[in-house]
Design a protein around this motif. Structure first.
Motif, mmCIF file in Angstrom:
data_model
loop_
_atom_site.group_PDB
_atom_site.id
_atom_site.type_symbol
_atom_site.label_atom_id
_atom_site.label_comp_id
_atom_site.label_asym_id
_atom_site.label_seq_id
_atom_site.Cartn_x
_atom_site.Cartn_y
_atom_site.Cartn_z
ATOM 1 N N SER A 148 25.404 -28.738 -2.790
ATOM 2 C CA SER A 148 26.389 -27.694 -2.523
ATOM 3 C C SER A 148 25.950 -26.914 -1.287
ATOM 4 C CB SER A 148 26.557 -26.752 -3.718
ATOM 5 O OG SER A 148 25.389 -25.964 -3.907
ATOM 6 N N VAL A 149 26.951 -26.428 -0.547
ATOM 7 C CA VAL A 149 26.705 -25.602 0.641
ATOM 8 C C VAL A 149 27.646 -24.415 0.549
ATOM 9 C CG1 VAL A 149 26.735 -25.509 3.162
ATOM 10 C CG2 VAL A 149 26.180 -27.664 2.016
ATOM 11 N N ARG A 150 27.077 -23.214 0.714
ATOM 12 C CA ARG A 150 27.947 -22.030 0.693
ATOM 13 C C ARG A 150 27.446 -21.003 1.694
ATOM 14 N NH1 ARG A 150 25.540 -18.056 -2.794
ATOM 15 N NH2 ARG A 150 23.951 -19.033 -4.076
ATOM 16 N N GLN A 151 28.384 -20.243 2.196
ATOM 17 C CA GLN A 151 28.096 -19.153 3.129
ATOM 18 C C GLN A 151 27.470 -18.010 2.342
ATOM 19 O OE1 GLN A 151 29.342 -19.748 6.398
ATOM 20 N NE2 GLN A 151 28.176 -17.994 7.114
ATOM 21 N N ILE A 152 26.333 -17.464 2.811
ATOM 22 C CA ILE A 152 25.714 -16.341 2.093
ATOM 23 C C ILE A 152 25.601 -15.097 2.969
ATOM 24 C CG2 ILE A 152 24.477 -17.755 0.440
ATOM 25 C CD1 ILE A 152 21.945 -17.278 2.177
ATOM 26 N N GLY A 153 26.028 -15.193 4.178
ATOM 27 C CA GLY A 153 26.020 -14.081 5.109
ATOM 28 C C GLY A 153 26.753 -14.522 6.356
ATOM 29 N N GLU A 154 26.928 -13.630 7.278
ATOM 30 C CA GLU A 154 27.664 -13.986 8.491
ATOM 31 C C GLU A 154 27.028 -15.158 9.233
ATOM 32 O OE1 GLU A 154 28.656 -11.859 12.685
ATOM 33 O OE2 GLU A 154 28.861 -10.632 10.879
ATOM 34 N N ASP A 155 25.701 -15.205 9.264
ATOM 35 C CA ASP A 155 24.998 -16.227 10.044
ATOM 36 C C ASP A 155 24.108 -17.135 9.209
ATOM 37 O OD1 ASP A 155 26.124 -15.280 12.413
ATOM 38 O OD2 ASP A 155 24.538 -13.794 12.668
ATOM 39 N N ARG A 156 24.260 -17.143 7.877
ATOM 40 C CA ARG A 156 23.376 -17.932 7.015
ATOM 41 C C ARG A 156 24.190 -18.723 6.001
ATOM 42 N NH1 ARG A 156 18.796 -18.790 8.895
ATOM 43 N NH2 ARG A 156 17.756 -18.874 6.909
ATOM 44 N N ILE A 157 23.650 -19.898 5.630
ATOM 45 C CA ILE A 157 24.208 -20.704 4.549
ATOM 46 C C ILE A 157 23.103 -20.998 3.544
ATOM 47 C CG2 ILE A 157 26.082 -21.781 5.857
ATOM 48 C CD1 ILE A 157 24.275 -24.281 6.163
ATOM 49 N N ARG A 158 23.506 -21.298 2.323
ATOM 50 C CA ARG A 158 22.566 -21.762 1.303
ATOM 51 C C ARG A 158 22.951 -23.187 0.963
ATOM 52 N NH1 ARG A 158 19.756 -18.610 -3.147
ATOM 53 N NH2 ARG A 158 19.135 -17.548 -1.247
ATOM 54 N N VAL A 159 21.971 -24.081 1.046
ATOM 55 C CA VAL A 159 22.173 -25.492 0.747
ATOM 56 C C VAL A 159 21.349 -25.826 -0.486
ATOM 57 C CG1 VAL A 159 21.972 -27.857 1.604
ATOM 58 C CG2 VAL A 159 22.447 -25.989 3.215
ATOM 59 N N CYS A 160 22.007 -26.333 -1.519
ATOM 60 C CA CYS A 160 21.322 -26.738 -2.739
ATOM 61 C C CYS A 160 21.411 -28.256 -2.854
ATOM 62 C CB CYS A 160 21.962 -26.091 -3.958
ATOM 63 S SG CYS A 160 21.875 -24.291 -3.926
ATOM 64 N N ARG B 284 16.424 -28.061 -5.465
ATOM 65 C CA ARG B 284 15.856 -27.427 -4.276
ATOM 66 C C ARG B 284 16.920 -26.606 -3.565
ATOM 67 N NH1 ARG B 284 12.096 -31.577 -1.055
ATOM 68 N NH2 ARG B 284 11.346 -29.627 -0.142
ATOM 69 N N GLU B 285 16.498 -25.441 -3.027
ATOM 70 C CA GLU B 285 17.422 -24.561 -2.319
ATOM 71 C C GLU B 285 16.862 -24.208 -0.951
ATOM 72 O OE1 GLU B 285 19.129 -21.166 -4.302
ATOM 73 O OE2 GLU B 285 18.549 -22.008 -6.244
ATOM 74 N N PHE B 286 17.741 -24.222 0.042
ATOM 75 C CA PHE B 286 17.374 -23.902 1.407
ATOM 76 C C PHE B 286 18.359 -22.893 1.971
ATOM 77 C CE2 PHE B 286 16.297 -28.261 0.439
ATOM 78 C CZ PHE B 286 14.984 -28.372 0.859
ATOM 79 N N GLU B 287 17.864 -21.959 2.775
ATOM 80 C CA GLU B 287 18.716 -21.091 3.583
ATOM 81 C C GLU B 287 18.553 -21.570 5.010
ATOM 82 O OE1 GLU B 287 18.129 -16.906 3.277
ATOM 83 O OE2 GLU B 287 18.389 -16.912 1.118
ATOM 84 N N ALA B 288 19.658 -21.584 5.753
ATOM 85 C CA ALA B 288 19.619 -22.065 7.134
ATOM 86 C C ALA B 288 20.622 -21.306 7.980
ATOM 87 C CB ALA B 288 19.949 -23.563 7.171
ATOM 88 N N ASP B 289 20.439 -21.421 9.296
ATOM 89 C CA ASP B 289 21.431 -20.884 10.217
ATOM 90 C C ASP B 289 22.787 -21.480 9.855
ATOM 91 O OD1 ASP B 289 19.522 -19.495 11.740
ATOM 92 O OD2 ASP B 289 19.216 -21.184 13.090
ATOM 93 N N ALA B 290 23.841 -20.687 9.957
ATOM 94 C CA ALA B 290 25.179 -21.156 9.596
ATOM 95 C C ALA B 290 25.839 -21.971 10.695
ATOM 96 C CB ALA B 290 26.071 -19.967 9.236
#
Length: 103
Positions: A9-21, A25-31
């Motif tokens: 799954s991929v979801r927006q978590i902030g204006e410039d960040r995404i969370r990829v599960c 395992r979970e990752f935050e990355a540049d959007a």
């Protein structure tokens, strides 16, 4: 080694960040891709290789390190792996974005 059949799954978590599960395992990355600002929330996640690919020009990045693996950019993403150990959350950081480290 990750399984290609892991739940992704991929979801927006902030204006410039995404969370990829990917599985557990979970990752935050540049959007946005550093090449031409493709919105990575609409990209493709390869669960077996732990990579995310930009939907515009197909630059591919490691979710573990942020390294640009393929495509027209050599600029890495800023990524963080979220590790949960009991109730304690720790972060393992990959590359820093052009904007600097994640706060």
């Amino acid at each position: 080694m990750p399984d290609a059949n892991e739940t992704v799954s991929v979801r927006q978590i902030g204006e410039d960040r995404i969370r990829v599960c990917v599985g557990d395992r979970e990752f935050e990355a540049d959007a946005y891709c550093p090449h031409r600002k493709g919105h990575l929330a609409h990209g493709y996640v390869n669960a077996a290789r732990l990579r995310i690919t930009c939907p515009l020009h197909h630059s591919s990045f490691s979710l573990e390190t942020g390294e640009a693996v393929t495509g027209p950019t050599g600029t890495p993403l800023c990524v963080r792996e979220i590790l949960r150990e009991g109730l304690r959350e720790t972060v393992r950081e990959g590359a820093e974005s052009a904007a600097g480290p994640v706060a």
